[in-house]
Design a protein around this motif. Sequence first.
Motif, PDB file in Angstrom:
ATOM      1  N   ALA A  14      -6.158 -13.150 -11.425  1.00  8.98           N
ATOM      2  CA  ALA A  14      -7.515 -13.363 -10.932  1.00  8.98           C
ATOM      3  C   ALA A  14      -8.469 -12.488 -11.742  1.00  8.98           C
ATOM      4  O   ALA A  14      -8.167 -11.315 -11.988  1.00  8.98           O
ATOM      5  N   PRO A  15      -9.602 -13.042 -12.148  1.00  9.36           N
ATOM      6  CA  PRO A  15     -10.542 -12.237 -12.923  1.00  9.36           C
ATOM      7  C   PRO A  15     -11.088 -11.068 -12.101  1.00  9.36           C
ATOM      8  O   PRO A  15     -11.247 -11.179 -10.879  1.00  9.36           O
ATOM      9  N   ASN A  16     -11.332  -9.963 -12.761  1.00  8.53           N
ATOM     10  CA  ASN A  16     -11.925  -8.768 -12.153  1.00  8.53           C
ATOM     11  C   ASN A  16     -11.070  -8.167 -11.033  1.00  8.53           C
ATOM     12  O   ASN A  16     -11.590  -7.564 -10.109  1.00  8.53           O
ATOM     13  N   HIS A  17      -9.748  -8.336 -11.133  1.00 11.06           N
ATOM     14  CA  HIS A  17      -8.784  -7.722 -10.229  1.00 11.06           C
ATOM     15  C   HIS A  17      -7.952  -6.743 -11.063  1.00 11.06           C
ATOM     16  O   HIS A  17      -7.391  -7.140 -12.090  1.00 11.06           O
ATOM     17  N   PHE A  18      -7.845  -5.495 -10.617  1.00 11.72           N
ATOM     18  CA  PHE A  18      -7.186  -4.452 -11.406  1.00 11.72           C
ATOM     19  C   PHE A  18      -6.096  -3.790 -10.578  1.00 11.72           C
ATOM     20  O   PHE A  18      -6.308  -3.470  -9.402  1.00 11.72           O
ATOM     21  N   ASP A  19      -4.924  -3.594 -11.205  1.00  8.07           N
ATOM     22  CA  ASP A  19      -3.750  -3.028 -10.536  1.00  8.07           C
ATOM     23  C   ASP A  19      -3.394  -3.814  -9.276  1.00  8.07           C
ATOM     24  O   ASP A  19      -3.142  -3.247  -8.208  1.00  8.07           O
ATOM     25  N   MET A  20      -3.372  -5.136  -9.453  1.00  6.64           N
ATOM     26  CA  MET A  20      -3.027  -6.042  -8.356  1.00  6.64           C
ATOM     27  C   MET A  20      -2.037  -7.081  -8.855  1.00  6.64           C
ATOM     28  O   MET A  20      -2.114  -7.514  -9.998  1.00  6.64           O
ATOM     29  N   ARG A  21      -1.135  -7.468  -7.984  1.00 10.60           N
ATOM     30  CA  ARG A  21      -0.205  -8.581  -8.254  1.00 10.60           C
ATOM     31  C   ARG A  21      -0.497  -9.646  -7.214  1.00 10.60           C
ATOM     32  O   ARG A  21      -0.414  -9.397  -6.013  1.00 10.60           O
ATOM     33  N   CYS A  22      -0.871 -10.831  -7.696  1.00  8.59           N
ATOM     34  CA  CYS A  22      -1.305 -11.916  -6.817  1.00  8.59           C
ATOM     35  C   CYS A  22      -0.302 -13.064  -6.841  1.00  8.59           C
ATOM     36  O   CYS A  22       0.157 -13.464  -7.915  1.00  8.59           O
ATOM     37  N   LEU A  23       0.023 -13.576  -5.661  1.00  7.66           N
ATOM     38  CA  LEU A  23       0.935 -14.712  -5.526  1.00  7.66           C
ATOM     39  C   LEU A  23       0.242 -15.820  -4.744  1.00  7.66           C
ATOM     40  O   LEU A  23      -0.511 -15.544  -3.805  1.00  7.66           O
ATOM     41  N   ARG A  24       0.526 -17.060  -5.099  1.00  4.47           N
ATOM     42  CA  ARG A  24       0.057 -18.200  -4.309  1.00  4.47           C
ATOM     43  C   ARG A  24       1.163 -18.596  -3.351  1.00  4.47           C
ATOM     44  O   ARG A  24       2.297 -18.813  -3.746  1.00  4.47           O
ATOM     45  N   LEU A  25       0.801 -18.705  -2.077  1.00  4.22           N
ATOM     46  CA  LEU A  25       1.773 -19.073  -1.054  1.00  4.22           C
ATOM     47  C   LEU A  25       1.675 -20.549  -0.685  1.00  4.22           C
ATOM     48  O   LEU A  25       2.676 -21.179  -0.359  1.00  4.22           O
ATOM     49  N   GLN A  26       0.461 -21.097  -0.712  1.00  2.00           N
ATOM     50  CA  GLN A  26       0.245 -22.516  -0.420  1.00  2.00           C
ATOM     51  C   GLN A  26      -0.952 -22.993  -1.244  1.00  2.00           C
ATOM     52  O   GLN A  26      -1.857 -22.222  -1.552  1.00  2.00           O
ATOM     53  N   GLY A  27      -0.958 -24.268  -1.583  1.00  2.00           N
ATOM     54  CA  GLY A  27      -2.071 -24.859  -2.313  1.00  2.00           C
ATOM     55  C   GLY A  27      -2.023 -24.552  -3.798  1.00  2.00           C
ATOM     56  O   GLY A  27      -1.197 -23.782  -4.269  1.00  2.00           O
ATOM     57  N   ILE A  43      -1.880  -4.603  -3.720  1.00  2.00           N
ATOM     58  CA  ILE A  43      -2.863  -3.778  -4.413  1.00  2.00           C
ATOM     59  C   ILE A  43      -2.281  -2.372  -4.522  1.00  2.00           C
ATOM     60  O   ILE A  43      -2.032  -1.707  -3.513  1.00  2.00           O
ATOM     61  N   LEU A  44      -2.049  -1.929  -5.741  1.00  2.00           N
ATOM     62  CA  LEU A  44      -1.462  -0.614  -5.971  1.00  2.00           C
ATOM     63  C   LEU A  44      -2.470   0.485  -5.662  1.00  2.00           C
ATOM     64  O   LEU A  44      -3.680   0.224  -5.608  1.00  2.00           O
ATOM     65  N   PRO A  45      -2.018   1.727  -5.472  1.00  2.00           N
ATOM     66  CA  PRO A  45      -2.966   2.821  -5.279  1.00  2.00           C
ATOM     67  C   PRO A  45      -3.996   2.836  -6.422  1.00  2.00           C
ATOM     68  O   PRO A  45      -3.637   2.732  -7.592  1.00  2.00           O
ATOM     69  N   GLY A  46      -5.255   2.918  -6.048  1.00  2.00           N
ATOM     70  CA  GLY A  46      -6.329   2.884  -7.039  1.00  2.00           C
ATOM     71  C   GLY A  46      -6.721   1.483  -7.464  1.00  2.00           C
ATOM     72  O   GLY A  46      -7.720   1.297  -8.158  1.00  2.00           O
ATOM     73  N   GLY A  47      -5.959   0.484  -7.062  1.00  2.00           N
ATOM     74  CA  GLY A  47      -6.273  -0.896  -7.433  1.00  2.00           C
ATOM     75  C   GLY A  47      -7.538  -1.365  -6.730  1.00  2.00           C
ATOM     76  O   GLY A  47      -7.897  -0.876  -5.662  1.00  2.00           O
ATOM     77  N   HIS A  48      -8.199  -2.338  -7.367  1.00  2.00           N
ATOM     78  CA  HIS A  48      -9.468  -2.797  -6.819  1.00  2.00           C
ATOM     79  C   HIS A  48      -9.925  -4.097  -7.474  1.00  2.00           C
ATOM     80  O   HIS A  48      -9.381  -4.517  -8.484  1.00  2.00           O
ATOM     81  N   THR A  49     -10.938  -4.675  -6.867  1.00  2.00           N
ATOM     82  CA  THR A  49     -11.686  -5.763  -7.491  1.00  2.00           C
ATOM     83  C   THR A  49     -13.085  -5.236  -7.768  1.00  2.00           C
ATOM     84  O   THR A  49     -13.498  -4.208  -7.212  1.00  2.00           O
ATOM     85  N   THR A  50     -13.823  -5.942  -8.613  1.00  2.00           N
ATOM     86  CA  THR A  50     -15.224  -5.580  -8.808  1.00  2.00           C
ATOM     87  C   THR A  50     -16.039  -6.181  -7.667  1.00  2.00           C
ATOM     88  O   THR A  50     -15.559  -7.041  -6.929  1.00  2.00           O
TER      89      THR A  50
END
Length: 119
Positions: A14-27, A43-50
Motif C-alpha cells: 500500500a502506498p505511504n505505508h511504512f514498516d507494515m505487512r498487509c494481507l488481503r483476506l477477502q475481495g 504494523i511493526l513498532p514505529g510503523g505508520h502511514t502518512t
Amino acid sequence: MHVTRFDSAPAYEAPNHFDMRCLRLQGKDAGPSTQMWMGMSQILPGGHTTLDGSPIEKLYLVLEGRLTVVSELDGRQDEQELGPYDSCRYAPGEKRQLVNRTNRPVLVALVMANAPPPA
C-alpha cells in the motif's frame, strides 16, 4: 461462499505505508466481492502511514496491540489510542494516519468499499 485461508492470503503493498505487512483476506486478489474488501495489517513498532485522505469510507478494528489513529477533517485534527477490539471509522475525504508508538506489533483489520470503476 468463498473462504480465504490465512496462510494463503495474498500480500499487497500500500502506498505511504511504512514498516507494515498487509494481507488481503477477502475481495480484490483474495477472491470475489462486489461491494467491499477486507485486509489485515501487521504494523511493526514505529510503523505508520502518512496523513492522507481518501474518497472511500474505511473501517478499522484493532485485533492486537495499541494503535494511535489520527484524523483531520475540515482543518480539525483528532488523535485517539485504540486497543484490542476498539474500532474506528474514517469518513470519505477525512485524512487518516495509523501509528504504532509502542514496542509491540499491532494487528489491525480493514474493511472498505471497492473503488468505483473509472468513468
